[in-house]
Write a protein that holds these residues in place. Structure first.
Motif, PDB file in Angstrom:
ATOM      1  N   TYR A 121       0.847  -1.186   0.000  1.00 49.88           N
ATOM      2  CA  TYR A 121       0.000   0.000   0.000  1.00 49.88           C
ATOM      3  C   TYR A 121       0.887   1.242   0.000  1.00 49.88           C
ATOM      4  CZ  TYR A 121      -3.864  -3.071   1.360  1.00 49.88           C
ATOM      5  OH  TYR A 121      -4.820  -4.066   1.398  1.00 49.88           O
ATOM      6  N   GLN A 162       0.740   5.256   1.233  1.00 54.82           N
ATOM      7  CA  GLN A 162      -0.022   6.177   2.068  1.00 54.82           C
ATOM      8  C   GLN A 162       0.595   7.568   1.991  1.00 54.82           C
ATOM      9  OE1 GLN A 162      -0.240   5.366   6.315  1.00 54.82           O
ATOM     10  NE2 GLN A 162      -2.259   6.321   6.449  1.00 54.82           N
ATOM     11  N   GLN A 212      -3.702  10.860   4.393  1.00 54.90           N
ATOM     12  CA  GLN A 212      -4.653  10.039   3.636  1.00 54.90           C
ATOM     13  C   GLN A 212      -4.638   8.607   4.139  1.00 54.90           C
ATOM     14  OE1 GLN A 212      -6.655  11.444   1.239  1.00 54.90           O
ATOM     15  NE2 GLN A 212      -5.676  13.342   1.931  1.00 54.90           N
ATOM     16  N   GLY A 213      -5.666   7.851   3.744  1.00 57.01           N
ATOM     17  CA  GLY A 213      -5.658   6.431   4.041  1.00 57.01           C
ATOM     18  C   GLY A 213      -4.777   5.681   3.047  1.00 57.01           C
ATOM     19  N   PRO A 214      -4.314   4.488   3.390  1.00 61.77           N
ATOM     20  CA  PRO A 214      -3.487   3.691   2.466  1.00 61.77           C
ATOM     21  C   PRO A 214      -4.235   3.356   1.181  1.00 61.77           C
ATOM     22  CG  PRO A 214      -3.331   2.834   4.706  1.00 61.77           C
ATOM     23  CD  PRO A 214      -4.447   3.841   4.708  1.00 61.77           C
ATOM     24  N   PHE A 216      -4.172   0.744  -2.138  1.00 63.41           N
ATOM     25  CA  PHE A 216      -3.689  -0.580  -2.531  1.00 63.41           C
ATOM     26  C   PHE A 216      -2.875  -0.497  -3.821  1.00 63.41           C
ATOM     27  CE2 PHE A 216      -3.760  -5.116  -2.788  1.00 63.41           C
ATOM     28  CZ  PHE A 216      -4.016  -5.467  -4.106  1.00 63.41           C
ATOM     29  N   LEU A 263       4.544   7.066   2.518  1.00 67.04           N
ATOM     30  CA  LEU A 263       4.864   5.923   3.386  1.00 67.04           C
ATOM     31  C   LEU A 263       4.389   4.663   2.658  1.00 67.04           C
ATOM     32  CD1 LEU A 263       5.838   4.982   6.247  1.00 67.04           C
ATOM     33  CD2 LEU A 263       3.419   5.128   6.950  1.00 67.04           C
ATOM     34  N   LEU A 288       3.636   0.801   2.775  1.00 66.59           N
ATOM     35  CA  LEU A 288       3.274  -0.187   3.781  1.00 66.59           C
ATOM     36  C   LEU A 288       3.155  -1.567   3.170  1.00 66.59           C
ATOM     37  CD1 LEU A 288       0.484   1.958   5.435  1.00 66.59           C
ATOM     38  CD2 LEU A 288       2.624   1.306   6.545  1.00 66.59           C
ATOM     39  N   ARG A 344       9.468   5.061   4.729  1.00 66.14           N
ATOM     40  CA  ARG A 344       9.192   6.451   4.344  1.00 66.14           C
ATOM     41  C   ARG A 344      10.108   6.801   3.192  1.00 66.14           C
ATOM     42  NH1 ARG A 344       5.166   9.745   4.873  1.00 66.14           N
ATOM     43  NH2 ARG A 344       5.011   9.307   7.101  1.00 66.14           N
ATOM     44  N   GLN A 399      -3.555   3.846  13.915  1.00 71.76           N
ATOM     45  CA  GLN A 399      -2.248   4.201  13.377  1.00 71.76           C
ATOM     46  C   GLN A 399      -1.670   5.375  14.163  1.00 71.76           C
ATOM     47  OE1 GLN A 399      -2.049   5.452   9.217  1.00 71.76           O
ATOM     48  NE2 GLN A 399       0.022   4.613   9.034  1.00 71.76           N
ATOM     49  N   PRO A 436      -0.301   0.773  10.372  1.00 72.89           N
ATOM     50  CA  PRO A 436      -1.592   0.528  11.049  1.00 72.89           C
ATOM     51  C   PRO A 436      -1.535  -0.731  11.909  1.00 72.89           C
ATOM     52  CG  PRO A 436      -1.930   1.072   8.728  1.00 72.89           C
ATOM     53  CD  PRO A 436      -0.462   0.855   8.909  1.00 72.89           C
ATOM     54  N   LEU A 459      -8.402   4.117  11.367  1.00 69.76           N
ATOM     55  CA  LEU A 459      -8.701   3.827   9.971  1.00 69.76           C
ATOM     56  C   LEU A 459      -9.728   2.709   9.866  1.00 69.76           C
ATOM     57  CD1 LEU A 459      -5.009   3.735   8.696  1.00 69.76           C
ATOM     58  CD2 LEU A 459      -6.670   5.483   8.094  1.00 69.76           C
ATOM     59  N   LYS A 502      -7.994  -7.009  -1.619  1.00 70.93           N
ATOM     60  CA  LYS A 502      -7.472  -5.683  -1.292  1.00 70.93           C
ATOM     61  C   LYS A 502      -8.383  -5.011  -0.292  1.00 70.93           C
ATOM     62  CE  LYS A 502      -9.727  -2.686  -4.680  1.00 70.93           C
ATOM     63  NZ  LYS A 502      -9.501  -1.725  -5.788  1.00 70.93           N
ATOM     64  N   LEU A 503      -7.779  -4.176   0.538  1.00 71.88           N
ATOM     65  CA  LEU A 503      -8.511  -3.343   1.478  1.00 71.88           C
ATOM     66  C   LEU A 503      -8.702  -1.966   0.859  1.00 71.88           C
ATOM     67  CD1 LEU A 503      -6.717  -4.243   4.839  1.00 71.88           C
ATOM     68  CD2 LEU A 503      -8.911  -5.077   3.997  1.00 71.88           C
ATOM     69  N   PHE A 521      -9.552   1.710   2.032  1.00 75.56           N
ATOM     70  CA  PHE A 521      -9.525   2.479   3.275  1.00 75.56           C
ATOM     71  C   PHE A 521     -10.271   3.798   3.146  1.00 75.56           C
ATOM     72  CE2 PHE A 521      -6.608   0.515   6.288  1.00 75.56           C
ATOM     73  CZ  PHE A 521      -5.939  -0.410   5.505  1.00 75.56           C
ATOM     74  N   GLY A 522     -10.785   4.264   4.289  1.00 79.16           N
ATOM     75  CA  GLY A 522     -11.211   5.641   4.410  1.00 79.16           C
ATOM     76  C   GLY A 522     -10.001   6.504   4.708  1.00 79.16           C
ATOM     77  N   GLN A 523     -10.241   7.808   4.861  1.00 76.46           N
ATOM     78  CA  GLN A 523      -9.133   8.744   5.065  1.00 76.46           C
ATOM     79  C   GLN A 523      -8.702   8.824   6.520  1.00 76.46           C
ATOM     80  OE1 GLN A 523     -12.245   9.537   4.883  1.00 76.46           O
ATOM     81  NE2 GLN A 523     -12.702  11.470   5.897  1.00 76.46           N
ATOM     82  N   GLY A 524      -9.506   8.191   7.399  1.00 76.93           N
ATOM     83  CA  GLY A 524      -9.136   8.157   8.809  1.00 76.93           C
ATOM     84  C   GLY A 524      -9.764   9.269   9.630  1.00 76.93           C
TER      85      GLY A 524
END
Lengths: 115, 112
Positions: A35, A37, A41-43, A45, A88, A90, A111, B38, B44, B87, B99-100, B102-105
């Motif tokens: 992933y 990131q 923001q969220g990760p 895929f 980042l 992941l 990073r 996270q 995470p 998250l 695959k996951l 994700f939202g923005q958290g």
């Protein structure tokens, strides 16, 4: 029991260069996902590897490629780096073969800064 | 297209002040909904998986619930160490689709 490990922890590159990031999955896991990131923001895929093959891919260009080795560890390669690749990165591992529901466990991340 | 939206984007609470974080999702065929915590600059950390509407999971001061459209993460009497970004992610039920998304958290800050 060691969790997911990634190397290096930090990396600085310049535009146009190539980078390789590495991941060792959690003990007993056979599937590795990558992933990206961005800050705040969220990760997102990138792709997933299982049985040494790319099983699923997200919306990332061909500059992003990967590999999975027989010991289940994995590499992420990015060619022709752009400033926007700074993020980042992941790695997450999970267990597919045993029929588990695929909970993914994440490593600490790498990073990457592209100048 | 699969979509996950978390609200609020940021939440500041006093120690001991309970609240809830929201995760709304649209996905064709949900296999599972995941909550992660996270910390800054870290990966995470897995908290919960919920598989079907009505399911609830608890861990210390956290409780996650799931409906057909959203999930809530309830935080009871939080402490400063609960400060982190939370998250939410969904996984589809289609074979091979692991695959996951994700939202923005939600960035949670607990003040002592």
């Amino acid at each position: 029991d060691a969790g997911v490990t990634q190397s290096p922890t930090h990396l600085i590159k310049t535009r146009g260069q190539q980078v390789t990031l590495r991941c060792s999955p959690k003990s007993g896991h056979d599937t590795v996902s990558w992933y990206q990131q961005a800050l705040g923001q969220g990760p997102q895929f990138i792709f997933q590897y299982y049985e040494e093959e790319e099983r699923q891919r997200g919306n990332f260009p061909d500059r992003f490629s990967g590999h999975q080795f027989p010991n289940y560890s994995s590499e992420l390669n990015v060619n022709a780096l752009l400033l926007g690749d700074s993020a980042l990165y992941l790695c997450a591992s999970s267990w597919t073969s045993g029929g588990a529901r695929g909970t993914q466990y994440f490593g600490p991340g790498t990073r990457l800064l592209v100048l | 297209e699969d979509q996950v939206t978390q609200s609020p984007e940021a939440l500041r609470l006093q120690e001991g002040e309970s609240s809830s974080l929201n995760c709304s999702y649209t996905v064709s065929g949900l296999r599972g909904l995941f909550w992660y915590r996270q910390d800054p600059g870290k990966g995470p950390e897995f908290l919960f998986t919920l598989y079907s509407a009505g399911e609830e999971k608890e861990k210390e001061r956290l409780k996650a619930t799931l409906t057909k459209k959203e999930s809530f993460l309830h935080i009871t009497a939080p402490k400063p160490e609960d400060s982190a970004t939370y998250l939410c992610a969904v996984q589809k039920s289609r074979p091979g689709a692991q695959k996951l998304v994700f939202g923005q958290g939600t960035r949670l800050t607990i003040n002592p």
